[in-house]
Design a protein around this motif. Structure first.
Motif, PDB file in Angstrom:
ATOM      1  N   ASP A 158       0.825  -1.210   0.000  1.00 39.81           N
ATOM      2  CA  ASP A 158       0.000   0.000   0.000  1.00 39.81           C
ATOM      3  C   ASP A 158       0.856   1.257   0.000  1.00 39.81           C
ATOM      4  N   ALA A 159       2.023   1.216   0.632  1.00 39.03           N
ATOM      5  CA  ALA A 159       2.917   2.377   0.650  1.00 39.03           C
ATOM      6  C   ALA A 159       3.443   2.678  -0.752  1.00 39.03           C
ATOM      7  N   HIS A 160       3.770   1.653  -1.505  1.00 40.49           N
ATOM      8  CA  HIS A 160       4.212   1.843  -2.888  1.00 40.49           C
ATOM      9  C   HIS A 160       3.108   2.481  -3.721  1.00 40.49           C
ATOM     10  N   LEU A 161       1.891   1.982  -3.558  1.00 36.94           N
ATOM     11  CA  LEU A 161       0.759   2.502  -4.334  1.00 36.94           C
ATOM     12  C   LEU A 161       0.433   3.938  -3.951  1.00 36.94           C
ATOM     13  N   LYS A 162       0.457   4.247  -2.664  1.00 32.58           N
ATOM     14  CA  LYS A 162       0.171   5.616  -2.216  1.00 32.58           C
ATOM     15  C   LYS A 162       1.203   6.599  -2.769  1.00 32.58           C
ATOM     16  N   SER A 163       2.465   6.178  -2.823  1.00 32.66           N
ATOM     17  CA  SER A 163       3.488   7.084  -3.355  1.00 32.66           C
ATOM     18  C   SER A 163       3.245   7.377  -4.828  1.00 32.66           C
ATOM     19  N   LEU A 164       2.687   6.413  -5.563  1.00 30.92           N
ATOM     20  CA  LEU A 164       2.380   6.639  -6.981  1.00 30.92           C
ATOM     21  C   LEU A 164       1.255   7.649  -7.168  1.00 30.92           C
ATOM     22  N   LEU A 165       0.358   7.732  -6.198  1.00 28.68           N
ATOM     23  CA  LEU A 165      -0.783   8.641  -6.301  1.00 28.68           C
ATOM     24  C   LEU A 165      -0.394  10.100  -6.092  1.00 28.68           C
ATOM     25  N   LEU A 166       0.689  10.317  -5.365  1.00 27.42           N
ATOM     26  CA  LEU A 166       1.199  11.682  -5.172  1.00 27.42           C
ATOM     27  C   LEU A 166       2.421  11.865  -6.062  1.00 27.42           C
ATOM     28  N   HIS A 167       3.037  13.001  -5.987  1.00 26.80           N
ATOM     29  CA  HIS A 167       4.178  13.302  -6.843  1.00 26.80           C
ATOM     30  C   HIS A 167       5.453  12.666  -6.302  1.00 26.80           C
ATOM     31  N   HIS A 168       6.235  12.097  -7.217  1.00 27.02           N
ATOM     32  CA  HIS A 168       7.534  11.568  -6.789  1.00 27.02           C
ATOM     33  C   HIS A 168       8.540  12.699  -6.607  1.00 27.02           C
ATOM     34  N   GLU A 169       8.354  13.775  -7.347  1.00 23.89           N
ATOM     35  CA  GLU A 169       9.228  14.929  -7.164  1.00 23.89           C
ATOM     36  C   GLU A 169       8.473  16.192  -7.527  1.00 23.89           C
ATOM     37  N   VAL A 170       8.994  17.308  -7.042  1.00 20.30           N
ATOM     38  CA  VAL A 170       8.458  18.614  -7.425  1.00 20.30           C
ATOM     39  C   VAL A 170       9.631  19.522  -7.790  1.00 20.30           C
ATOM     40  N   THR A 171       9.370  20.440  -8.698  1.00 19.16           N
ATOM     41  CA  THR A 171      10.331  21.470  -9.057  1.00 19.16           C
ATOM     42  C   THR A 171       9.682  22.806  -8.743  1.00 19.16           C
ATOM     43  N   LEU A 172      10.340  23.566  -7.879  1.00 15.63           N
ATOM     44  CA  LEU A 172       9.813  24.844  -7.403  1.00 15.63           C
ATOM     45  C   LEU A 172      10.668  25.983  -7.936  1.00 15.63           C
ATOM     46  N   PRO A 173      10.052  27.089  -8.334  1.00 18.37           N
ATOM     47  CA  PRO A 173      10.824  28.222  -8.830  1.00 18.37           C
ATOM     48  C   PRO A 173      11.484  29.003  -7.689  1.00 18.37           C
ATOM     49  N   ILE A 174      12.654  29.532  -7.985  1.00 17.52           N
ATOM     50  CA  ILE A 174      13.361  30.435  -7.067  1.00 17.52           C
ATOM     51  C   ILE A 174      13.445  31.792  -7.760  1.00 17.52           C
ATOM     52  N   THR A 175      12.978  32.820  -7.083  1.00 20.86           N
ATOM     53  CA  THR A 175      13.047  34.187  -7.591  1.00 20.86           C
ATOM     54  C   THR A 175      13.561  35.091  -6.480  1.00 20.86           C
ATOM     55  N   ASP A 176      14.545  35.876  -6.795  1.00 22.65           N
ATOM     56  CA  ASP A 176      15.123  36.819  -5.838  1.00 22.65           C
ATOM     57  C   ASP A 176      15.549  36.138  -4.532  1.00 22.65           C
ATOM     58  N   GLY A 177      16.080  34.916  -4.652  1.00 19.45           N
ATOM     59  CA  GLY A 177      16.628  34.221  -3.491  1.00 19.45           C
ATOM     60  C   GLY A 177      15.618  33.538  -2.603  1.00 19.45           C
ATOM     61  N   GLN A 234       0.416  27.802  -1.578  1.00 20.25           N
ATOM     62  CA  GLN A 234       1.268  26.660  -1.888  1.00 20.25           C
ATOM     63  C   GLN A 234       2.329  26.426  -0.815  1.00 20.25           C
ATOM     64  N   ARG A 235       2.405  25.186  -0.370  1.00 22.67           N
ATOM     65  CA  ARG A 235       3.433  24.751   0.565  1.00 22.67           C
ATOM     66  C   ARG A 235       3.900  23.366   0.132  1.00 22.67           C
ATOM     67  N   ALA A 236       5.136  23.019   0.488  1.00 29.81           N
ATOM     68  CA  ALA A 236       5.712  21.725   0.112  1.00 29.81           C
ATOM     69  C   ALA A 236       5.613  20.748   1.284  1.00 29.81           C
ATOM     70  N   PHE A 237       5.366  19.476   0.937  1.00 30.36           N
ATOM     71  CA  PHE A 237       5.196  18.421   1.935  1.00 30.36           C
ATOM     72  C   PHE A 237       5.963  17.172   1.547  1.00 30.36           C
ATOM     73  N   TYR A 238       6.462  16.479   2.571  1.00 24.85           N
ATOM     74  CA  TYR A 238       7.021  15.141   2.435  1.00 24.85           C
ATOM     75  C   TYR A 238       5.972  14.177   2.965  1.00 24.85           C
ATOM     76  N   ALA A 239       5.611  13.201   2.172  1.00 23.44           N
ATOM     77  CA  ALA A 239       4.613  12.210   2.576  1.00 23.44           C
ATOM     78  C   ALA A 239       5.306  10.858   2.737  1.00 23.44           C
ATOM     79  N   GLU A 240       5.283  10.345   3.935  1.00 26.67           N
ATOM     80  CA  GLU A 240       5.908   9.059   4.263  1.00 26.67           C
ATOM     81  C   GLU A 240       4.819   8.004   4.408  1.00 26.67           C
ATOM     82  N   PHE A 241       4.991   6.863   3.742  1.00 25.42           N
ATOM     83  CA  PHE A 241       3.999   5.792   3.804  1.00 25.42           C
ATOM     84  C   PHE A 241       4.544   4.488   4.369  1.00 25.42           C
ATOM     85  N   ASP A 242       5.837   4.429   4.646  1.00 28.73           N
ATOM     86  CA  ASP A 242       6.446   3.228   5.225  1.00 28.73           C
ATOM     87  C   ASP A 242       7.583   3.666   6.137  1.00 28.73           C
ATOM     88  N   GLY A 243       7.224   4.457   7.133  1.00 25.98           N
ATOM     89  CA  GLY A 243       8.214   5.125   7.956  1.00 25.98           C
ATOM     90  C   GLY A 243       8.705   4.338   9.142  1.00 25.98           C
TER      91      GLY A 243
END
Length: 150
Positions: free
Chosen positions: A95-114, A122-131
């Motif tokens: 189930d942890a493998h399947l849940k990870s597929l349902l969310l993003h494996h990676e994200v790319t966020l823009p950096i502007t002016d540091g 918008q906020r970034a999150f780490y989702a753990e399914f087999d911790g």
């Protein structure tokens, strides 16, 4: 005409998690902002990816009701149960493998002016399914270093 602002630069750090629960969602925007600040990159991209196939990263609202809704939605779509074929290998985390597929494996966020250039909610999150063990997330930045604009 674009202005020349500096040399192209890369920067890498790793976030380390050891969640108390098997499944947990962790808000990581503050840690990412700190990494961007340390990097010296003023304009570019921040790539974030868990280095494990039973975890995910995603961007959404930092609101407790929505986070609970996401957790419930994932459990409905990929419930923890004993009859997955993957469990015949001796594992118990299909189930942890399947849940990870349902969310993003990676994200790319823009950096502007540091700073991370995120939308209002918008906020970034780490989702753990087999911790309940040590896991790493790579944070790799690419961009132009130089002074911030005022």
């Amino acid at each position: 005409m674009p202005e020349a602002t500096g040399m192209l630069k890369t920067y890498t750090e790793y976030l380390v998690f050891h969640t108390r629960k098997r499944q947990e969602i962790v808000h990581i925007t503050p840690q990412l902002e700190e990494i961007v600040a340390r990097s010296g990159i003023r304009d570019g991209f921040c790539f974030v990816s868990p280095m494990h196939i039973t975890a995910a990263v995603y961007v959404n609202d930092h609101e407790s009701g929505l986070i609970a809704d996401i957790e419930e939605w994932l459990e409905r779509l990929a419930p923890a149960r004993p009859d997955y074929r993957h469990h015949q290998t001796g594992e118990d985390n299909a189930d942890a493998h399947l849940k990870s597929l349902l969310l993003h494996h990676e994200v790319t966020l823009p950096i502007t002016d540091g700073h991370l250039d995120l939308g209002t909610w918008q906020r970034a999150f780490y989702a753990e399914f087999d911790g309940q063990r040590r896991k790493r997330v790579i944070v790799k930045l690419l961009g132009v270093a130089g002074p911030t604009r005022h």
